[in-house]
Design a protein around this motif. Sequence first.
Motif, PDB file in Angstrom:
ATOM      1  N   THR A  47      42.672 -57.634 -92.641  1.00 14.78           N
ATOM      2  CA  THR A  47      42.262 -56.671 -93.776  1.00 14.78           C
ATOM      3  C   THR A  47      42.905 -55.394 -93.262  1.00 14.78           C
ATOM      4  O   THR A  47      43.670 -55.131 -92.078  1.00 14.78           O
ATOM      5  CB  THR A  47      40.753 -56.296 -93.538  1.00 14.78           C
ATOM      6  N   GLY A  48      43.339 -54.843 -94.430  1.00 12.55           N
ATOM      7  CA  GLY A  48      43.999 -53.419 -94.413  1.00 12.55           C
ATOM      8  C   GLY A  48      45.305 -53.634 -93.610  1.00 12.55           C
ATOM      9  O   GLY A  48      46.015 -52.939 -93.006  1.00 12.55           O
ATOM     10  N   ALA A  49      46.005 -54.626 -94.321  1.00 14.37           N
ATOM     11  CA  ALA A  49      47.257 -54.900 -94.014  1.00 14.37           C
ATOM     12  C   ALA A  49      48.448 -54.308 -94.459  1.00 14.37           C
ATOM     13  O   ALA A  49      49.812 -54.689 -94.441  1.00 14.37           O
ATOM     14  CB  ALA A  49      47.606 -56.499 -94.195  1.00 14.37           C
ATOM     15  N   GLY A  52      50.361 -49.323 -91.084  1.00 17.80           N
ATOM     16  CA  GLY A  52      49.900 -49.242 -89.717  1.00 17.80           C
ATOM     17  C   GLY A  52      49.672 -50.336 -88.983  1.00 17.80           C
ATOM     18  O   GLY A  52      50.403 -51.230 -88.969  1.00 17.80           O
ATOM     19  N   ILE A  53      48.635 -50.719 -88.179  1.00 17.68           N
ATOM     20  CA  ILE A  53      48.722 -51.565 -87.164  1.00 17.68           C
ATOM     21  C   ILE A  53      48.585 -52.902 -88.014  1.00 17.68           C
ATOM     22  O   ILE A  53      49.144 -53.985 -87.439  1.00 17.68           O
ATOM     23  CB  ILE A  53      47.391 -51.268 -86.250  1.00 17.68           C
ATOM     24  N   GLY A  54      47.699 -52.849 -88.869  1.00 14.35           N
ATOM     25  CA  GLY A  54      47.458 -53.973 -89.717  1.00 14.35           C
ATOM     26  C   GLY A  54      48.734 -54.817 -90.453  1.00 14.35           C
ATOM     27  O   GLY A  54      48.893 -55.830 -90.107  1.00 14.35           O
ATOM     28  N   ARG A  73      43.045 -53.044-100.504  1.00 21.78           N
ATOM     29  CA  ARG A  73      42.063 -52.609-101.708  1.00 21.78           C
ATOM     30  C   ARG A  73      43.209 -52.086-102.791  1.00 21.78           C
ATOM     31  O   ARG A  73      42.762 -52.000-103.839  1.00 21.78           O
ATOM     32  CB  ARG A  73      41.071 -51.320-101.206  1.00 21.78           C
ATOM     33  N   ASP A  74      44.504 -51.756-102.263  1.00 22.12           N
ATOM     34  CA  ASP A  74      45.457 -51.252-103.198  1.00 22.12           C
ATOM     35  C   ASP A  74      46.375 -52.443-103.282  1.00 22.12           C
ATOM     36  O   ASP A  74      47.356 -52.640-102.468  1.00 22.12           O
ATOM     37  CB  ASP A  74      46.033 -50.043-102.679  1.00 22.12           C
ATOM     38  N   MET A  75      46.519 -53.014-104.513  1.00 24.55           N
ATOM     39  CA  MET A  75      47.364 -54.171-104.600  1.00 24.55           C
ATOM     40  C   MET A  75      48.906 -53.881-104.768  1.00 24.55           C
ATOM     41  O   MET A  75      49.655 -54.338-104.406  1.00 24.55           O
ATOM     42  CB  MET A  75      47.079 -54.918-105.838  1.00 24.55           C
ATOM     43  N   ALA A 128      40.936 -53.116 -91.151  1.00 19.77           N
ATOM     44  CA  ALA A 128      40.808 -51.754 -91.890  1.00 19.77           C
ATOM     45  C   ALA A 128      40.064 -50.849 -91.328  1.00 19.77           C
ATOM     46  O   ALA A 128      38.837 -51.297 -90.723  1.00 19.77           O
ATOM     47  CB  ALA A 128      40.493 -52.455 -93.281  1.00 19.77           C
ATOM     48  N   GLY A 129      40.189 -49.584 -91.667  1.00 14.19           N
ATOM     49  CA  GLY A 129      39.263 -48.666 -91.406  1.00 14.19           C
ATOM     50  C   GLY A 129      39.566 -47.200 -91.681  1.00 14.19           C
ATOM     51  O   GLY A 129      40.671 -46.966 -92.031  1.00 14.19           O
ATOM     52  N   VAL A 130      38.618 -46.441 -91.639  1.00 11.59           N
ATOM     53  CA  VAL A 130      38.758 -45.047 -91.848  1.00 11.59           C
ATOM     54  C   VAL A 130      38.202 -44.177 -90.546  1.00 11.59           C
ATOM     55  O   VAL A 130      37.606 -44.721 -89.835  1.00 11.59           O
ATOM     56  CB  VAL A 130      38.174 -44.439 -93.032  1.00 11.59           C
ATOM     57  N   MET A 131      39.110 -42.928 -90.227  1.00  8.73           N
ATOM     58  CA  MET A 131      38.812 -42.327 -89.202  1.00  8.73           C
ATOM     59  C   MET A 131      38.412 -40.700 -89.881  1.00  8.73           C
ATOM     60  O   MET A 131      39.141 -40.080 -90.411  1.00  8.73           O
ATOM     61  CB  MET A 131      39.762 -42.283 -88.125  1.00  8.73           C
ATOM     62  N   ILE A 235      45.942 -45.175 -78.757  1.00  7.33           N
ATOM     63  CA  ILE A 235      46.195 -43.857 -79.744  1.00  7.33           C
ATOM     64  C   ILE A 235      47.600 -44.341 -80.320  1.00  7.33           C
ATOM     65  O   ILE A 235      48.628 -44.347 -79.584  1.00  7.33           O
ATOM     66  CB  ILE A 235      46.218 -42.526 -79.166  1.00  7.33           C
ATOM     67  N   THR A 236      47.562 -44.551 -81.621  1.00  2.59           N
ATOM     68  CA  THR A 236      48.729 -44.967 -82.320  1.00  2.59           C
ATOM     69  C   THR A 236      48.872 -44.174 -83.510  1.00  2.59           C
ATOM     70  O   THR A 236      47.943 -43.912 -84.232  1.00  2.59           O
ATOM     71  CB  THR A 236      48.213 -46.324 -82.921  1.00  2.59           C
ATOM     72  N   ARG A 237      50.273 -43.891 -83.915  1.00  2.00           N
ATOM     73  CA  ARG A 237      50.695 -42.997 -84.787  1.00  2.00           C
ATOM     74  C   ARG A 237      50.691 -43.800 -86.090  1.00  2.00           C
ATOM     75  O   ARG A 237      51.569 -44.337 -86.302  1.00  2.00           O
ATOM     76  CB  ARG A 237      52.056 -42.117 -84.587  1.00  2.00           C
ATOM     77  N   ASP A 239      48.643 -43.917 -90.558  1.00  2.00           N
ATOM     78  CA  ASP A 239      48.227 -43.041 -91.449  1.00  2.00           C
ATOM     79  C   ASP A 239      46.595 -42.764 -91.156  1.00  2.00           C
ATOM     80  O   ASP A 239      46.007 -42.091 -92.033  1.00  2.00           O
ATOM     81  CB  ASP A 239      48.095 -43.923 -92.728  1.00  2.00           C
ATOM     82  N   ILE A 240      46.083 -43.281 -90.136  1.00  2.00           N
ATOM     83  CA  ILE A 240      44.682 -43.087 -89.814  1.00  2.00           C
ATOM     84  C   ILE A 240      44.297 -41.496 -89.697  1.00  2.00           C
ATOM     85  O   ILE A 240      43.257 -41.262 -89.853  1.00  2.00           O
ATOM     86  CB  ILE A 240      44.239 -43.892 -88.297  1.00  2.00           C
ATOM     87  N   ALA A 241      45.268 -40.805 -89.506  1.00  2.00           N
ATOM     88  CA  ALA A 241      45.061 -39.424 -89.401  1.00  2.00           C
ATOM     89  C   ALA A 241      44.983 -38.580 -90.503  1.00  2.00           C
ATOM     90  O   ALA A 241      45.046 -37.322 -90.447  1.00  2.00           O
ATOM     91  CB  ALA A 241      46.163 -38.682 -88.268  1.00  2.00           C
TER      92      ALA A 241
END
Length: 323
Positions: A47-49, A52-54, A73-75, A128-131, A235-237, A239-241
């Motif tokens: 998910t959320g591939a 970022g990490i995904g 979520r965004d094709m 997938a996730g939001v922060m 801690i990874t750089r 788009d989560i930020a």
Amino acid sequence: MSFMRTVTVALTGAAGIYGGLVLYREYFVKAQYTGNEQLFGKTAIVTGANTGIGREVAHDLARRGARVIMACRDMKKCEEAREKIVADSFNTNVVCRECDLASIESIQNFAEQINKDEKYLHLLINNAGVMWHPSKLTKDGFEQHLGVNYLGHFLLTNLLVEKLSKCSPSRIVNLTSSMYKRGQIDFDDLNNSKKTFNAKIAYEQAALAIVIATQEFCRQYPNSGVTATCVNPGITRTDIARHTIDKSFFSRVIIGPLLKAFMKTPMQGAQAVLQCALDPKLEGQCGKYFSDMKEEPVGANAKNDKDAKRLWLISERWTRLKK
Ligand SMILES: NC(=O)c1ccc[n+]([C@@H]2O[C@H](COP(=O)([O-])OP(=O)(O)OC[C@H]3O[C@@H](n4cnc5c(N)ncnc54)[C@H](OP(=O)(O)O)[C@@H]3O)[C@@H](O)[C@H]2O)c1
């Protein structure tokens, strides 16, 4: 002249320190998953591939020969990432499927399609996730961190567990954060709707819910052949930020690049996830927590079995798994 010299020396020194930090991160901090497992004939969902990490996890699994289902979520973003993964891995068996974790209906549709169309499922990477997302509800009225990071994946997992079990041994990897240790499950206001909204507290609660539910999963499905692990990638750089340090131009342009020196790259962040997904030593081990590629005992705030059961029952009701 002496001022110019001082400035030059200071800038050279700063550049040297920055370069040193980058080198340190690249060659010493970096832990790499070195297993060379091949995944031909295996199917994985990430998910959320799309970023970022995904994206790095999806890329690595594709390189190992898996059929990779990118649940995004965004094709448009998903397709762009898929094309790059296919071009780099020479694996054309990588597909995009729509799954918005902020919508029960979307998750149900996605799972239905997987259960109907896919012959196998061996790996589910709940990434997938939001922060620190600003206050906003999902389509079903859940606070964003609780809804996307925790409840969305809770529902997805439960809708796919039968398929995973049929293909056992199979694995689920749940991404969380070390910030779960500071979290508390507020059973009186799980959805953060009564108190003044605090995105940090909401993120910590969702991270803790993931750790608790991972262990409860092992009690709910003891003989399924499916193991679940949770992992803090470090801690990874990425788009989560986007809702934190990347919000202002100054932070993006000045602070962001400086912090980059201390942070993992997305590929480095993906290593802990790959370890949990692939390491043969973890076969059959359910409920473990890994942080930065090292196993850690689960924190005291995630160990109350009664709370875990209570959270599981609420989650079943809220995601309409059970009335
Ligand atoms: N980076 C870190 O330092 C760090 C530390 C600890 C834990 N983690 C965890 O690691 C995981 C991956 O984070 P990351 O750093 O790779 O973040 P990221 O670059 O922001 O990627 C997050 C992914 O989640 C997707 N997503 C967000 N909301 C979604 C929704 N409603 N439905 C479907 N997908 C959705 C995003 O899609 P869009 O591109 O469409 O927004 C994106 O693909 C997260 O669970 C995060 O909590 C990260």
